[in-house]
Motif scaffolding. Structure first.
Motif, short mmCIF file in Angstrom:
data_model
loop_
_atom_site.label_atom_id
_atom_site.label_comp_id
_atom_site.label_asym_id
_atom_site.label_seq_id
_atom_site.Cartn_x
_atom_site.Cartn_y
_atom_site.Cartn_z
N ALA A 112 0.74 -1.38 0.07
CA ALA A 112 -0.12 0.09 -0.01
C ALA A 112 0.82 1.15 0.08
N ILE A 113 2.02 1.16 0.61
CA ILE A 113 3.06 2.32 0.67
C ILE A 113 3.48 2.69 -0.71
N ASN A 114 3.79 1.59 -1.66
CA ASN A 114 4.19 1.83 -2.74
C ASN A 114 3.07 2.46 -3.80
N GLN A 115 2.19 1.96 -3.41
CA GLN A 115 0.86 2.47 -4.24
C GLN A 115 0.05 3.71 -3.55
N ARG A 116 0.78 4.20 -2.53
CA ARG A 116 0.22 5.40 -1.93
C ARG A 116 -1.39 5.33 -1.50
N ASP A 117 -1.84 3.97 -0.93
CA ASP A 117 -3.07 3.58 -0.94
C ASP A 117 -3.36 3.90 0.66
N TYR A 118 -3.59 5.31 0.83
CA TYR A 118 -3.76 5.80 2.36
C TYR A 118 -4.63 4.95 3.09
N PRO A 119 -6.07 4.83 2.64
CA PRO A 119 -6.83 4.04 3.67
C PRO A 119 -6.14 2.51 4.22
N VAL A 120 -5.46 1.95 3.30
CA VAL A 120 -4.94 0.57 3.51
C VAL A 120 -3.82 0.99 4.59
N ILE A 121 -2.94 1.78 4.29
CA ILE A 121 -1.97 2.03 5.34
C ILE A 121 -2.38 2.64 6.52
N GLN A 122 -3.25 3.37 6.78
CA GLN A 122 -3.95 3.79 7.77
C GLN A 122 -4.54 2.66 8.52
N GLY A 123 -5.53 1.96 7.87
CA GLY A 123 -6.33 0.73 8.29
C GLY A 123 -5.18 -0.13 9.13
N GLY A 124 -4.30 -0.58 8.45
CA GLY A 124 -3.27 -1.90 8.68
C GLY A 124 -2.45 -1.32 9.94
N VAL A 125 -1.73 0.01 9.99
CA VAL A 125 -1.08 0.52 11.03
C VAL A 125 -1.88 0.51 12.26
N ILE A 126 -3.16 1.24 12.10
CA ILE A 126 -3.95 1.41 13.36
C ILE A 126 -4.53 0.16 13.84
N MET A 127 -4.89 -0.83 13.28
CA MET A 127 -5.21 -2.25 13.46
C MET A 127 -3.97 -2.87 14.39
N LEU A 128 -2.81 -2.88 13.68
CA LEU A 128 -1.68 -3.22 14.48
C LEU A 128 -1.36 -2.53 15.98
N ALA A 129 -1.71 -1.40 15.97
CA ALA A 129 -1.16 -0.39 17.04
C ALA A 129 -2.25 -0.76 17.99
N MET A 130 -3.78 -0.82 17.65
CA MET A 130 -4.57 -1.30 18.34
C MET A 130 -4.32 -2.53 19.50
N ILE A 131 -3.81 -3.45 18.38
CA ILE A 131 -3.44 -5.04 19.11
C ILE A 131 -2.43 -4.72 20.20
N MET A 132 -1.50 -3.94 19.81
CA MET A 132 -0.09 -3.73 20.58
C MET A 132 -0.73 -3.05 22.03
N VAL A 133 -1.41 -2.26 21.98
CA VAL A 133 -1.95 -1.24 23.06
C VAL A 133 -2.82 -2.06 23.85
N LEU A 134 -3.90 -2.99 23.30
CA LEU A 134 -4.71 -4.10 23.91
C LEU A 134 -3.72 -5.03 24.85
N VAL A 135 -2.79 -5.56 24.19
CA VAL A 135 -1.88 -6.63 24.71
C VAL A 135 -1.03 -5.94 25.89
N ASN A 136 -0.63 -4.65 25.78
CA ASN A 136 0.07 -3.91 27.02
C ASN A 136 -0.98 -3.72 28.07
N LEU A 137 -2.21 -3.20 27.81
CA LEU A 137 -3.24 -3.22 28.85
C LEU A 137 -3.31 -4.21 29.51
N LEU A 138 -3.54 -5.54 28.84
CA LEU A 138 -4.10 -6.61 29.47
C LEU A 138 -2.78 -7.16 30.45
N VAL A 139 -1.58 -6.78 29.80
CA VAL A 139 -0.32 -7.27 30.69
C VAL A 139 -0.10 -6.22 32.00
#
Length: 310
Positions: free
Chosen positions: A265-292
């Motif tokens: 998506a970065i190579n294609q400048r597909d903004y929504p896919v980049i935003q969605g992928g990074v945000i979802m990964l960030a959500m999982i990271m934050v959730l895991v840290n919260l549970l820990v």
């Protein structure tokens, strides 16, 4: 406990909000996606403006961000500029492969680090301990992308034991899991060693030995179980880092996960896919840290007073 959980939840929301700001505005520095779409031709200014309007890129950036936040609240990550597919569906479809790879990396790290850390602590000051510390240093020093390439050359190209790319079975998971988990295993082995040494000096270990218990019982059932508390906490926190590391490993092994999707998506400048992928990964990271944080506060009540684990 309730106040502690609420405080950590608010902290997590602020972290996600900050990440969304950084991701949203930084990816727009990469260029105009409409230019990429028309790279093969010479469209008229009217055609370019029409596409921008259809994609919502004609609005000021602050307005675009507010629209993005509004949609994010309902888990609507928009549609891909390239395919027109809902980004949420695209991310969910790829997330399973990414999580599988991350868990594979954790498994490899534990499989290597636990024996190395335990033996180094039990055999402190010997050649075994020295070898374990050297292994930890080497594991930390290896870039995972270089290790991935070396694993492909050795086990896929030369020996032809394992596949080099894709995912069609469990055998495809072995090499990328090793590449992802090796660095973590070096750090984890050092943590297990230090935690074991700390517990081996405790009075309860001497008491267990004085009762005539076998040494392996003292080591595994008493010392190692207590040493696992900080180790498991560390693993939970590092799981988020592994998710970030999958971006490179997925590219090296052509793994069909979120990381590879983001790179494309970065190579294609597909903004929504980049935003969605990074945000979802960030959500999982934050959730895991919260549970820990929450689980560790249940184990050690002193954490509540300190405001959470670091």
């Amino acid at each position: 406990m309730l106040q502690f959980i609420i405080r950590r939840l608010l902290h997590s929301v602020l972290v996600l909000l900050a990440i969304s700001v950084i991701i949203f505005f930084s990816i727009r520095l990469t260029g105009d996606p409409v230019t990429v779409m028309f790279a093969a031709g010479e469209p008229s200014p009217e055609a370019i403006e029409s596409v921008r309007e259809n994609l919502g890129l004609d609005e000021p950036l602050p307005v675009q961000y507010l629209i993005f936040l509004k949609n994010l609240a309902t888990f609507d990550l928009g549609e891909s500029f390239r395919t027109g597919l809902p980004v949420t569906e695209m991310v969910v479809d790829k997330m399973g492969a990414t999580l599988l790879l991350a868990f594979g990396g954790v498994f490899v790290a534990m499989l290597i680090a636990f024996p190395v850390g335990i033996l180094s602590a039990v055999k402190r000051g010997t050649a075994v301990d020295f070898s374990g510390r050297i292994f930890s240093l080497i594991g930390i020093s290896f870039p995972n992308f270089w290790l991935g390439i070396m694993l492909i050359l050795i086990f896929s190209v030369n020996l032809q034991w394992l596949p080099a790319s894709g995912y069609e079975g469990i055998e495809y998971l072995i090499l990328p899991s090793i590449a992802l988990g090796m660095i973590l295993s070096g750090i984890l082995a050092r943590l297990v060693r230090s935690s074991m040494l700390e517990n081996l000096s405790q009075q309860y270990v001497s008491t267990a030995r004085s009762k005539g218990l076998k040494e392996w019982v003292v080591i595994m059932r008493h010392t190692f179980r207590n040493a696992l508390i900080p180790t498991i906490t560390f693993l939970g926190i590092q799981f988020g880092s592994l998710l970030g590391g999958t971006v490179i490993i997925e590219q090296v092994f052509s793994w069909p996960g979120v990381g590879r999707m983001i790179i494309d998506a970065i190579n294609q400048r597909d903004y929504p896919v980049i935003q969605g992928g990074v945000i979802m990964l960030a959500m999982i990271m934050v959730l895991v840290n919260l549970l820990v944080d929450i689980s560790y506060s249940l184990i050690d009540p002193r954490i509540k007073a300190g405001g959470g684990s670091s």
